[in-house]
Write an enzyme that holds these catalytic residues in place. Structure first.
Site, PDB file in Angstrom:
ATOM      1  N   LYS A 192       2.420  32.678  25.118  1.00  0.00           N
ATOM      2  CA  LYS A 192       2.795  32.906  26.527  1.00  0.00           C
ATOM      3  C   LYS A 192       3.747  31.828  27.034  1.00  0.00           C
ATOM      4  O   LYS A 192       4.778  32.129  27.646  1.00  0.00           O
ATOM      5  CB  LYS A 192       1.526  32.937  27.392  1.00  0.00           C
ATOM      6  CG  LYS A 192       0.526  34.007  26.990  1.00  0.00           C
ATOM      7  CD  LYS A 192      -0.708  33.990  27.871  1.00  0.00           C
ATOM      8  CE  LYS A 192      -1.493  32.684  27.715  1.00  0.00           C
ATOM      9  NZ  LYS A 192      -1.999  32.471  26.363  1.00  0.00           N
TER      10      LYS A 192
ATOM     11  N   GLU B 125      -4.207   2.248  70.882  1.00  0.00           N
ATOM     12  CA  GLU B 125      -5.081   1.708  69.832  1.00  0.00           C
ATOM     13  C   GLU B 125      -4.297   0.806  68.885  1.00  0.00           C
ATOM     14  O   GLU B 125      -4.469  -0.407  68.864  1.00  0.00           O
ATOM     15  CB  GLU B 125      -5.735   2.868  69.064  1.00  0.00           C
ATOM     16  CG  GLU B 125      -6.793   3.612  69.860  1.00  0.00           C
ATOM     17  CD  GLU B 125      -7.496   4.667  69.031  1.00  0.00           C
ATOM     18  OE1 GLU B 125      -7.013   4.986  67.922  1.00  0.00           O
ATOM     19  OE2 GLU B 125      -8.539   5.173  69.469  1.00  0.00           O
TER      20      GLU B 125
ATOM     21  N   GLU C  18      -1.179  22.736  32.749  1.00  0.00           N
ATOM     22  CA  GLU C  18      -1.926  22.305  31.565  1.00  0.00           C
ATOM     23  C   GLU C  18      -1.189  21.230  30.769  1.00  0.00           C
ATOM     24  O   GLU C  18      -1.810  20.322  30.228  1.00  0.00           O
ATOM     25  CB  GLU C  18      -2.203  23.503  30.652  1.00  0.00           C
ATOM     26  CG  GLU C  18      -3.213  24.489  31.219  1.00  0.00           C
ATOM     27  CD  GLU C  18      -3.528  25.609  30.260  1.00  0.00           C
ATOM     28  OE1 GLU C  18      -2.770  25.790  29.285  1.00  0.00           O
ATOM     29  OE2 GLU C  18      -4.543  26.309  30.464  1.00  0.00           O
TER      30      GLU C  18
END
Length: 558
Positions: free
Chosen positions: A281, A65, A305
């Site tokens: 945390k 191809e 985050e």
């Protein structure tokens, strides 16, 4: 013990050779099938290029191809240098364009022409490996199923007779692995590549459908296609066979280390930090990372985050300079949104980064971001794989979890905390019109630890854990603690002043009594002296009287 069975050829594809216990079957054909865009051609190209570069096995790439120039350009961004290998005569291209309109099927139609061209190319470079991409184009001219089956089998037998390790790519069909549904039956190894999209998130997975003559993994495994090529991570094979270390490592918070008998957690411990927003945390996670880098070790911080720059800026307010560790390449910060990849892809990326950087401490902040966007069971399965992987390498893992409600935090985290060796709960308590942070060490397997609450205070010199004031009304923190401590100090001052006053009064009385005793003693001494003088005078009087009497008697006799 080395695996026994058929000989194999290494592909050089990260993770795949481990998964197959040595690579593809040597001298046999392997079928790689899948839908468009799943990475079949890249897998085949990597197998061929690594054979020439790493294992001194030249190869031939037969394309039906794409043009050879397009294939060279496609892998150029991966740094493979395919064009250089072609120039050096270690890889040869054969582009065979098949136009069904130009072919007329006859009873004796076969692939003899292909065999001749392929054999010439093999002899030219001394090939040991061959890639046929893709086989559907080759058989597009066939409509007779019997001829098609015979030619496929003849092609595979011819490749086997030549002793060529071959990768043949094929498009996936409806209800079958390939469009013809024949290749998988005559291939010694069949690999299925899948590219699926779920909840607008794409995932690539691989499964070894068949592998004659050898054991192999049968699960689905995520694989990556990125700037470094094709890589597979056999993460499902992890288990509970890791070693347990007795070495202690500091958390970076001296007060927290003091809550653990012996100081710090065992190396390789998995630690869960849970709490509502704003409880600290990420700050505790950064302290773990900072302590590891300060010991001369490496660490990775996976943030879902915050960006690296934002985290460096925020931690600077606590006196934690993560920027210097980034500059010294002791810390690697990987920031990516949870929705950017699927769970399996996130897992593959994280494990690959850990394998390459070889850290001793890893932080995932926060893992709750996955829970919100995925099935809870799948998230726990992913985290279990991460935990097992870290333990197998003796890496200390810190996992932060965001709880959305204060009172239900313990129940919410129960499913995740069971995977962890230690659990630190951070809370915000409203006392006296203000929020005060508190830290609870709920669990620490294998080590005695304090069960007392600590007030969590973030200062410019780091994190401090202050024991609460234990009064009649319970454990007090924050301003109420300070007020009660001030009241206690004032009460102590008052009591000390009262004691001092009473002591002075007693001292004064003692001194007065001593003075009075001295006066009485002086009077007594004076009386004693007067008495002695009186007795002396009396004695002198008697002596004189006796002398006078004697003198008088003497005078009378005269």
């Amino acid at each position: 013990m080395a695996p026994t069975g058929i000989s194999k050829s290494l592909t050089g594809i990260s993770g795949f050779d481990d998964l197959t216990l040595g690579g593809l079957p040597d001298g046999r054909p392997t079928l790689v099938c899948g839908s468009a865009g799943c990475g079949k051609t890249l897998f085949a190209s990597t197998f061929l290029i690594n054979g020439a570069r790493l294992y001194d096995e030249p190869g031939v790439f037969v394309t039906f191809e794409e043009r050879p120039a397009d294939i060279v350009d496609n892998v150029a961004s991966l740094g493979f240098g395919l064009d250089k290998l072609v120039e050096e005569g270690r890889i040869a291209f054969e582009h065979i364009a098949v136009d069904p309109a130009e072919l007329a099927e006859a009873g004796d139609y076969d692939l003899e022409g292909l065999f001749l061209r392929l054999e010439l190319a093999i002899e030219t470079v001394g090939a040991k490996r061959v890639v046929l991409d893709t086989i559907e184009s080759l058989f597009s001219a066939f409509s007779n199923l019997a001829i098609l089956r015979a030619e496929i089998r003849r092609l595979f037998d011819w490749l086997k007779e030549k002793g060529l390790t071959t990768v043949i790519t094929g498009e996936r069909g409806d209800g079958a692995l390939t469009r013809q549904g024949l290749e998988e039956y005559v291939s010694d190894c069949v690999i299925l590549l899948d590219h699926r999209v779920q909840n607008q998130i794409s995932t690539r997975r691989m499964r070894i459908v068949k592998y004659r003559g050898t054991a192999h993994g049968t699960n689905e495994y995520p694989f990556l296609i990125d700037e470094e090529g094709f890589s597979v991570l056999p993460v499902s094979s992890l288990g509970l066979n890791h070693k347990a270390s007795e070495e202690r490592v500091s958390t970076g918070i001296p007060d927290l280390d003091a809550m653990l008998s012996g100081g710090g957690f065992h190396r390789g411990t998995s630690i869960l930090l849970s709490g509502v927003a704003g409880t600290g945390k990420s700050s505790v996670g950064a302290s773990f990372v900072d302590a590891a880098c300060a010991r001369g070790e490496k660490a990775i911080y996976f943030s879902f985050e915050e960006s690296a720059n934002q985290a460096v800026r925020n931690m600077r307010s606590l006196g934690i300079d993560l920027g210097r560790w980034l500059e010294e390449d002791r810390l690697r910060f990987v920031a990516v949104r949870p929705t950017f990849y699927s769970l399996e892809m996130h897992l593959a990326v994280m494990l690959r980064e850990i394998q390459r950087f070889e850290p001793t401490t890893v932080v995932l902040d926060p893992i709750s971001a996955f829970i919100e966007s995925g099935d809870r069971f799948e998230v726990q399965s992913m985290l279990l794989r991460v935990v097992d992987f870290l333990k197998s390498r003796g890496v200390t893992g810190v996992f932060t979890h965001l709880s959305h409600q204060q009172e239900g935090a313990v129940a919410t985290d129960a499913g995740l905390s069971s995977l962890m060796d230690a659990w630190i709960l951070l809370l915000n308590r409203e006392v006296g019109g203000e929020f005060n942070r508190e830290l609870y060490l709920l669990k620490a397997r294998g080590m005695p630890h304090s069960n007392q609450v600590r007030e969590f205070v973030m200062t410019e010199h780091g994190i401090k854990l202050i024991p609460p004031y234990l009064g009649e009304s319970g454990a007090l923190t924050g301003s109420v603690r300070k007020q009660e401590e001030a009241r206690s100090r004032r009460e102590e001052v008052r009591r000390k002043a009262e004691v001092s006053r009473l002591q002075r009064q007693i001292d004064q009385r003692r001194r007065r009594a001593a003075a009075q005793m001295e006066a009485l003693k002086a009077e007594l001494e004076a009386d004693e002296l007067e008495m002695q003088a009186f007795l002396k005078a009396e004695e002198d009087f008697l002596l004189q009287a006796r002398a006078d009497i004697a003198e008088m008697k003497k005078s009378r006799r005269a």
